[in-house]
Motif scaffolding. Sequence first.
Motif, PDB file in Angstrom:
ATOM      1  N   ALA A 219       0.845  -1.199   0.000  1.00  0.00           N
ATOM      2  CA  ALA A 219       0.000   0.000   0.000  1.00  0.00           C
ATOM      3  C   ALA A 219       0.877   1.244   0.000  1.00  0.00           C
ATOM      4  O   ALA A 219       0.643   2.199  -0.756  1.00  0.00           O
ATOM      5  CB  ALA A 219      -0.926  -0.017   1.208  1.00  0.00           C
ATOM      6  N   LEU A 220       1.922   1.199   0.830  1.00  0.00           N
ATOM      7  CA  LEU A 220       2.840   2.339   0.907  1.00  0.00           C
ATOM      8  C   LEU A 220       3.562   2.537  -0.427  1.00  0.00           C
ATOM      9  O   LEU A 220       3.695   3.655  -0.935  1.00  0.00           O
ATOM     10  CB  LEU A 220       3.848   2.071   2.033  1.00  0.00           C
ATOM     11  N   LEU A 221       4.017   1.414  -1.010  1.00  0.00           N
ATOM     12  CA  LEU A 221       4.704   1.494  -2.303  1.00  0.00           C
ATOM     13  C   LEU A 221       3.780   2.081  -3.358  1.00  0.00           C
ATOM     14  O   LEU A 221       4.162   2.968  -4.126  1.00  0.00           O
ATOM     15  CB  LEU A 221       5.160   0.099  -2.743  1.00  0.00           C
ATOM     16  N   LEU A 222       2.540   1.572  -3.375  1.00  0.00           N
ATOM     17  CA  LEU A 222       1.577   2.022  -4.378  1.00  0.00           C
ATOM     18  C   LEU A 222       1.314   3.514  -4.222  1.00  0.00           C
ATOM     19  O   LEU A 222       1.293   4.264  -5.207  1.00  0.00           O
ATOM     20  CB  LEU A 222       0.280   1.217  -4.212  1.00  0.00           C
ATOM     21  N   ALA A 223       1.150   3.951  -2.975  1.00  0.00           N
ATOM     22  CA  ALA A 223       0.888   5.368  -2.721  1.00  0.00           C
ATOM     23  C   ALA A 223       2.069   6.210  -3.196  1.00  0.00           C
ATOM     24  O   ALA A 223       1.897   7.216  -3.901  1.00  0.00           O
ATOM     25  CB  ALA A 223       0.633   5.577  -1.237  1.00  0.00           C
ATOM     26  N   LEU A 224       3.284   5.780  -2.835  1.00  0.00           N
ATOM     27  CA  LEU A 224       4.456   6.571  -3.199  1.00  0.00           C
ATOM     28  C   LEU A 224       4.679   6.566  -4.709  1.00  0.00           C
ATOM     29  O   LEU A 224       5.078   7.577  -5.295  1.00  0.00           O
ATOM     30  CB  LEU A 224       5.694   6.037  -2.475  1.00  0.00           C
ATOM     31  N   ILE A 225       4.424   5.408  -5.354  1.00  0.00           N
ATOM     32  CA  ILE A 225       4.603   5.346  -6.813  1.00  0.00           C
ATOM     33  C   ILE A 225       3.601   6.277  -7.486  1.00  0.00           C
ATOM     34  O   ILE A 225       3.933   6.986  -8.446  1.00  0.00           O
ATOM     35  CB  ILE A 225       4.445   3.889  -7.303  1.00  0.00           C
ATOM     36  N   THR A 226       2.365   6.318  -6.947  1.00  0.00           N
ATOM     37  CA  THR A 226       1.359   7.211  -7.516  1.00  0.00           C
ATOM     38  C   THR A 226       1.803   8.667  -7.410  1.00  0.00           C
ATOM     39  O   THR A 226       1.716   9.434  -8.386  1.00  0.00           O
ATOM     40  CB  THR A 226       0.024   7.009  -6.770  1.00  0.00           C
TER      41      THR A 226
END
Lengths: 542, 278
Positions: A219-226
């Motif tokens: 979730a953190l990765l996805l948020a940061l990638i976004t």
Amino acid sequence: MKRRKFDLAATPGKAAVGIDDRFKVATPLRGLLNKVFPDHWSFLLGEIALFSFIVLLLTGTFLTFFFEPSMTEVVYNGSYAPLRGTPMSAAYASSLDLSFEVRGGLVMRQMHHWAALLFMAAIVVHMLRIFFTGAFRKPREANWIIGSLLFWIGFLAGFTGYSLPDDGLSGTGLRIASGIMLSIPVIGSWLTSSIFGGEFPGTIIISRFFIAHVLLIPALLLALITVHLGLVFTQKHTQWPGPGRTNGNVVGERFFPRYALKQGGFFMIVFGVIALMGGLFQINPIWLFGPYEAWVVSAASQPDWYVMFLDGSTRLMPAWQIDIPLGDGYVIPPLFWPTVVLPGILVGLSTLYPFVEARHLKDYRTHHLLQRPRDVPARTAVGAMAVAFYLVLTLSGANDVIADKFQISLNAMTWAGRVGLLILPPLAYFVTYRICLGLQQHDREVLAHGVETGIIRRLPDGKFVEVHQPLSAQDHDGHGALEYTGWVVPKKMNRLGALGPAIRGFFYPIEKPVDAPVSPGHPPVEPRPERAEISSGSESRH
Amino acid sequence: MTSDNDRRRGLLARLRGRPAARSRGRRRLGAAVRLLAALTLAGGAYTVFAPGAQAQDAPPLSSAAAEGKALFDVSCVTCHGRNAQGVEGRGPSLIGVGAASVEFQVSSGRMPATRQEAQAHRKPPLFTDEQTRQLAQYIQELGGGPELPQGTNLREGGDIATGGELFRINCSQCHAFGAGGGALSSGKFAPSLRPASDRQIYAAMLSGPQNMPVFGDNQLRPDQKADIIAYIQETLKHDQDPGGFNLGRYGPSTEGLAIFLVGIVALVFATLWIAGKS
């Protein structure tokens, strides 16, 4: 009853009008689809990371269908005979079942692992491109920091995932991680026992790592990638300097259709490479490691490559223990410096670098044009220094394998690593700096004197000189008036159109070679007439 | 030598005192004879009971051992010395190492060693099986020590699952999970087990060659040794690597190399190709 005529060609347009009437998306979508992206091969490195992240999400979801994140002890009774009847955790047993019973399970597991390695590798390669071209400068410092955080969060994702199967190798890694946490002064023992739920290994760590690995970290990765991609959109992509390209414009292809199609194709290539590696190369053969037991350890126990530099720093660290005679006595074990302090320094240095450089150069302007690495020798040399430092540590992390397979003494490897860690980075700095200056000088030389033509002229006094093709009108000293613009200086005659342009393509031409231009003074050379084969009369009958 | 008169007197009387009527010459002769008898008795008893030092110089070697001694005196004596007693700074004494140790070292080609170094390497053996057996017999008869069981299949009845567990506990620290070997300190190493035969693995466990600890029968029972050999020979050597090319089974270090050499290189070429298409 009147039969209405169905017009197939008008259907998409009608549907689009219908959607726009209801949702009013045409205006924002037009801006998005017409967005222009500059094109260069090095701008696609970050996409490798993005696409492997997508593959990670897909394959990882498949794995969760069959993986049981539990440390309950079971007796294995599956199809892998050498482990049958062995007591093990349910996590390890379900990983074995994933590999041997579930259809396609092994290739999915291997694709997931290769995609993880590729994700981290692409992040590093992408980061090197950003660094060496100065793409992190104002206004993109925030995106640089997010990118650095993505590396460290990917590091955590990799480590938690590596620990989940609960095999002999991952358990060894977990034991080391618990030792690292224990080495932190004052809070170490509390930190370890709160994470492991008591003394290592406890009964809860796999379940906790599972939730971290499949929910919190992705979730953190996805948020940061976004946010990372959103910032690329709003701040616009950097571009190389060149004809027509300025700090105030973006020259490239529209997002739709060409750029989007290319990206779609590139996703398929990344997916294909990961699938090929997952199918062809065996990775992490957990059935050979056996279930983790505290008394089991194997030679050549390494973490995955992106953690190996910490293993290396641990191996190189001398056994310097600090005893503090306070109260009952405190100890700072040597492990604390290479595994807690060193990564802390590296996180700090890497995230703060854009600000350090801006302050050092007193350059607070906004930059949208990239710099060639040779034009900023100090930065390039610092980067080479960092790469040398990282490489020495990573190789030292595998020094037992290198020592064994190349028949070098392990002690010699350790000392070579210690000495190399101190000597190679400054050496890399010096060598890189000099190479950058040399390349700069050659660019200026060509701008001043012209391109080497390969024509040697003999002067009346017998001296030989090479004729240079000036790039512009020359002054009385024979020097050109062109300024260096931060972009490639033509150094071959075909780049000037004097000869035919170089044929594009790697290994074989991707376009039809253009006929060489003909000088006005010379008629085109006729091809020689076809010659008939000479043969004797009798043989010609055959 | 004694008179009739003497015979008639009792033994005690004879010991207590001599008849006065004996001539001086006869007394002297009797004393000399008694001294000689006592010396012979003492010397004989000493010879019987004392450890015979010269008895070891010529042991009763069996014919195989005698052949072995002949080979030893040609090929091994330089470093291990006369009668395998070792040479200071060159080679250790072989008294008591046993036939198992000789068979391991000689059949795997480690002995005779090429040169003095941290550890002898495996190479094609110099001696035939027959010669190896003779050498082993010689060393065995010289000083005793651990011996191998008969036969070439020493994994008979071994259980690979138990063997795997024992292998991971006892062997994988040095020989690694895939039995490919690993580094030890100062140039020493645990060799790969892939070329090793049943007898060699068994002999290594019994004798603890070079840096390997001894796994005697009280540490690993013979049936447990059979389990381990079965695991090495049947699982590790014949594992089909279901995941594809095993990258040498070196663990994550070669996997990291592969992702850069294969994955990143392939994809960088892909980026060049795509960007070249604009």
